[in-house]
Design a protein around this motif. Structure first.
Motif, PDB file in Angstrom:
ATOM      1  N   THR A 261       0.835  -1.206   0.000  1.00  0.00           N
ATOM      2  CA  THR A 261       0.000   0.000   0.000  1.00  0.00           C
ATOM      3  C   THR A 261       0.871   1.258   0.000  1.00  0.00           C
ATOM      4  OG1 THR A 261      -1.751  -1.172   1.198  1.00  0.00           O
ATOM      5  CG2 THR A 261      -1.776   1.237   1.274  1.00  0.00           C
ATOM      6  N   ALA A 262       1.920   1.260   0.808  1.00  0.00           N
ATOM      7  CA  ALA A 262       2.818   2.410   0.872  1.00  0.00           C
ATOM      8  C   ALA A 262       3.545   2.623  -0.443  1.00  0.00           C
ATOM      9  CB  ALA A 262       3.826   2.234   2.002  1.00  0.00           C
ATOM     10  N   GLN A 263       3.908   1.540  -1.098  1.00  0.00           N
ATOM     11  CA  GLN A 263       4.591   1.654  -2.391  1.00  0.00           C
ATOM     12  C   GLN A 263       3.659   2.259  -3.436  1.00  0.00           C
ATOM     13  OE1 GLN A 263       7.992   0.613  -3.203  1.00  0.00           O
ATOM     14  NE2 GLN A 263       7.393   2.002  -4.863  1.00  0.00           N
ATOM     15  N   SER A 264       2.406   1.800  -3.410  1.00  0.00           N
ATOM     16  CA  SER A 264       1.417   2.331  -4.366  1.00  0.00           C
ATOM     17  C   SER A 264       1.176   3.815  -4.118  1.00  0.00           C
ATOM     18  CB  SER A 264       0.110   1.545  -4.227  1.00  0.00           C
ATOM     19  OG  SER A 264      -0.890   2.072  -5.069  1.00  0.00           O
ATOM     20  N   ALA A 265       1.082   4.205  -2.832  1.00  0.00           N
ATOM     21  CA  ALA A 265       0.855   5.609  -2.497  1.00  0.00           C
ATOM     22  C   ALA A 265       2.030   6.471  -2.939  1.00  0.00           C
ATOM     23  CB  ALA A 265       0.618   5.760  -0.997  1.00  0.00           C
ATOM     24  N   TYR A 266       3.233   5.952  -2.796  1.00  0.00           N
ATOM     25  CA  TYR A 266       4.420   6.715  -3.191  1.00  0.00           C
ATOM     26  C   TYR A 266       4.449   6.895  -4.709  1.00  0.00           C
ATOM     27  CZ  TYR A 266       9.279   7.756  -4.252  1.00  0.00           C
ATOM     28  OH  TYR A 266      10.428   8.334  -4.747  1.00  0.00           O
ATOM     29  N   ASP A 267       4.164   5.802  -5.415  1.00  0.00           N
ATOM     30  CA  ASP A 267       4.166   5.889  -6.886  1.00  0.00           C
ATOM     31  C   ASP A 267       3.129   6.903  -7.364  1.00  0.00           C
ATOM     32  OD1 ASP A 267       6.111   3.960  -6.900  1.00  0.00           O
ATOM     33  OD2 ASP A 267       4.729   2.302  -7.300  1.00  0.00           O
ATOM     34  N   ARG A 268       1.928   6.890  -6.737  1.00  0.00           N
ATOM     35  CA  ARG A 268       0.855   7.812  -7.137  1.00  0.00           C
ATOM     36  C   ARG A 268       1.263   9.248  -6.817  1.00  0.00           C
ATOM     37  NH1 ARG A 268      -3.701  10.076  -4.751  1.00  0.00           N
ATOM     38  NH2 ARG A 268      -5.493  10.351  -6.180  1.00  0.00           N
TER      39      ARG A 268
ATOM     40  N   THR B 185       4.254  10.496  -6.579  1.00  0.00           N
ATOM     41  CA  THR B 185       5.328  10.907  -7.487  1.00  0.00           C
ATOM     42  C   THR B 185       4.754  11.301  -8.844  1.00  0.00           C
ATOM     43  OG1 THR B 185       6.881   9.409  -6.376  1.00  0.00           O
ATOM     44  CG2 THR B 185       7.476  10.168  -8.575  1.00  0.00           C
ATOM     45  N   SER B 186       3.811  10.519  -9.350  1.00  0.00           N
ATOM     46  CA  SER B 186       3.197  10.802 -10.664  1.00  0.00           C
ATOM     47  C   SER B 186       2.422  12.116 -10.642  1.00  0.00           C
ATOM     48  CB  SER B 186       2.272   9.649 -11.055  1.00  0.00           C
ATOM     49  OG  SER B 186       1.599   9.932 -12.263  1.00  0.00           O
ATOM     50  N   LEU B 187       1.638  12.326  -9.573  1.00  0.00           N
ATOM     51  CA  LEU B 187       0.849  13.555  -9.478  1.00  0.00           C
ATOM     52  C   LEU B 187       1.745  14.776  -9.308  1.00  0.00           C
ATOM     53  CD1 LEU B 187      -2.086  12.329  -7.198  1.00  0.00           C
ATOM     54  CD2 LEU B 187      -2.133  12.752  -9.675  1.00  0.00           C
ATOM     55  N   ALA B 188       2.857  14.605  -8.586  1.00  0.00           N
ATOM     56  CA  ALA B 188       3.777  15.734  -8.415  1.00  0.00           C
ATOM     57  C   ALA B 188       4.421  16.117  -9.730  1.00  0.00           C
ATOM     58  CB  ALA B 188       4.842  15.375  -7.379  1.00  0.00           C
ATOM     59  N   GLN B 189       4.744  15.141 -10.560  1.00  0.00           N
ATOM     60  CA  GLN B 189       5.336  15.429 -11.873  1.00  0.00           C
ATOM     61  C   GLN B 189       4.363  16.189 -12.769  1.00  0.00           C
ATOM     62  OE1 GLN B 189       6.494  11.551 -13.245  1.00  0.00           O
ATOM     63  NE2 GLN B 189       8.441  11.554 -12.071  1.00  0.00           N
ATOM     64  N   GLN B 190       3.067  15.945 -12.538  1.00  0.00           N
ATOM     65  CA  GLN B 190       2.042  16.634 -13.339  1.00  0.00           C
ATOM     66  C   GLN B 190       1.681  17.988 -12.722  1.00  0.00           C
ATOM     67  OE1 GLN B 190      -1.348  14.062 -14.269  1.00  0.00           O
ATOM     68  NE2 GLN B 190      -0.022  12.259 -13.994  1.00  0.00           N
TER      69      GLN B 190
ATOM     70  N   PRO C 170       1.693  19.096  -4.290  1.00  0.00           N
ATOM     71  CA  PRO C 170       2.996  19.711  -3.982  1.00  0.00           C
ATOM     72  C   PRO C 170       4.071  18.649  -3.706  1.00  0.00           C
ATOM     73  CG  PRO C 170       1.539  19.854  -2.090  1.00  0.00           C
ATOM     74  CD  PRO C 170       0.695  19.326  -3.235  1.00  0.00           C
ATOM     75  N   ARG C 171       5.298  19.104  -3.750  1.00  0.00           N
ATOM     76  CA  ARG C 171       6.437  18.188  -3.547  1.00  0.00           C
ATOM     77  C   ARG C 171       6.441  17.571  -2.152  1.00  0.00           C
ATOM     78  NH1 ARG C 171       9.477  14.794  -6.307  1.00  0.00           N
ATOM     79  NH2 ARG C 171      11.257  14.183  -4.997  1.00  0.00           N
ATOM     80  N   LYS C 172       5.915  18.283  -1.173  1.00  0.00           N
ATOM     81  CA  LYS C 172       5.931  17.757   0.184  1.00  0.00           C
ATOM     82  C   LYS C 172       5.070  16.502   0.321  1.00  0.00           C
ATOM     83  CE  LYS C 172       2.221  20.622   2.128  1.00  0.00           C
ATOM     84  NZ  LYS C 172       1.883  21.571   3.208  1.00  0.00           N
ATOM     85  N   ALA C 173       4.102  16.323  -0.580  1.00  0.00           N
ATOM     86  CA  ALA C 173       3.284  15.105  -0.555  1.00  0.00           C
ATOM     87  C   ALA C 173       4.141  13.896  -0.935  1.00  0.00           C
ATOM     88  CB  ALA C 173       2.095  15.243  -1.498  1.00  0.00           C
TER      89      ALA C 173
END
Length: 348
Positions: free
Chosen positions: A112-119, A121-126, A130-133
């Motif tokens: 679950t934590a890995q999925s949240a991190y990947d999501r 990271t993707s939203l921050a690139q778009q 914010p980066r703090k997320a």
């Protein structure tokens, strides 16, 4: 006539009383003669010794204590106290059900934590979050990974195995009882790696160096023959604040019988080199309020003589002041003597 006879009787009675009194006085003035054994003061070469009491301990690499990796229940106890075990041998089995469930839950949390991190990271690139997320998701992922590794390790350690070859010295595990990580369930010691921890005064410790040989005897009979021999491997660099002594660690090289952990032994550390000095047998020394004294024999009379001593050997004591070579001192029978006692030395 009667008066004359009375005077004669009185004179005779006084004479008898005078003789008896004289006899008692003579007996009181006779000094008893004490039979003793003696030895001569002479220059002798001997190896100085330092004596100390020590406790048998295990070496840091020859002892292991095992506890449950996580709160659990004891399923099976496979060995008993005193049993010899091999490295890797199973000692205690814990109930793996809760440990397996914890590992499964930790893995799910990690996913679950890995999925949240990947999501994140993707939203921050778009530019949506914010980066703090991303930083927060990264921190959560790191914690989930650590928890998963710990849970997997606990599950793998559901069977406690001996890390060394040795003997089980402690067994606190009971089948069916709960197991807490703070509780030592089983301990194993390698009897071939035993050591003795001596407590020396700072002065004595200063004369001891690594490599010095040590002989040990039972503490209850320190004058008996040696039961073990060892070599000094470490001398403490500081004084123990509780005992005011310096710890000296000795590796046991050989023993005539198995030694027990916690056993108290009397040790004699041989200092480097030998010393040639005025020496007397150790049993000639008599403690007194000022230190030590000996009884020097001259013309059949023993005179108390204060002495100062240096190092001690196995049976000899170095005398630094008070005696000269060739003098005769009392050995056996020195205790209980009084100054100027008449003594006799039996011929051999």
């Amino acid at each position: 006539m009667m008066v004359r006879r009375s005077l004669l009787l009185l004179t005779g009675l006084l004479s008898v009383l005078a003789c008896e009194k004289k006899g008692e006085s003579d007996e009181a003035s006779v000094t008893p003669v004490v039979t003793v054994e003696t030895a001569q003061v002479k220059a002798a070469a001997f190896t100085p010794l330092v004596r100390a009491v020590g406790t048998v301990v295990s070496s840091p690499t020859g002892y292991a204590e095992l506890s449950a990796p996580a709160p659990s229940r004891i399923a099976r106890v496979l060995v008993t106290s005193g049993q010899a075990v091999q490295s890797g041998e199973a000692l205690v089995e814990l109930d793996a059900t809760t440990l397996r469930a914890a590992a499964t839950g930790a893995n799910a949390a990690l996913a679950t934590a890995q999925s949240a991190y990947d999501r994140a990271t993707s939203l921050a690139q778009q530019g949506i979050v914010p980066r703090k997320a991303v930083d927060q998701a990264s921190s959560d992922l790191a914690q989930a990974k650590a928890a998963a590794v710990g849970a997997q390790r606990s599950y793998a350690l559901s069977t406690l195995r001996s890390p060394i070859t040795g003997v089980v010295t402690k067994m606190n595990a009971v089948a069916g009882a709960s197991a807490d990580p703070a509780q030592v369930l089983v301990a194993v010691a390698d009897p071939r790696a035993l050591q003795v921890l001596l407590q020396l005064s700072p002065v004595d410790a200063g004369a001891v160096h690594r490599g010095a040989t040590v002989s040990f005897a039972d503490n209850e009979a320190p004058l008996a023959s040696s039961i073990a021999h060892g070599v000094v491997i470490a001398v403490g660099a500081a004084i123990d604040s509780a005992t005011r002594a310096v710890p000296v660690r000795v590796r046991v090289v050989s023993s005539t019988r198995p030694l027990r952990l916690g056993e108290t032994l009397s040790g004699k550390v041989s200092l480097t080199g030998s010393t040639t000095a005025m020496s007397i047998p150790a049993n000639a020394l008599v403690p007194d309020s000022a230190g030590f004294k000996v009884y020097v024999v001259k013309n059949g009379v023993a005179y108390a003589t204060p002495v100062e001593i240096g190092t001690r050997g196995d049976s000899l004591v170095q005398v630094t002041k008070g005696l000269t070579a060739g003098q005769t001192v009392v050995t056996t029978g020195a205790y209980g003597l009084e100054d100027s006692s008449k003594v006799i030395v039996p011929k051999r």
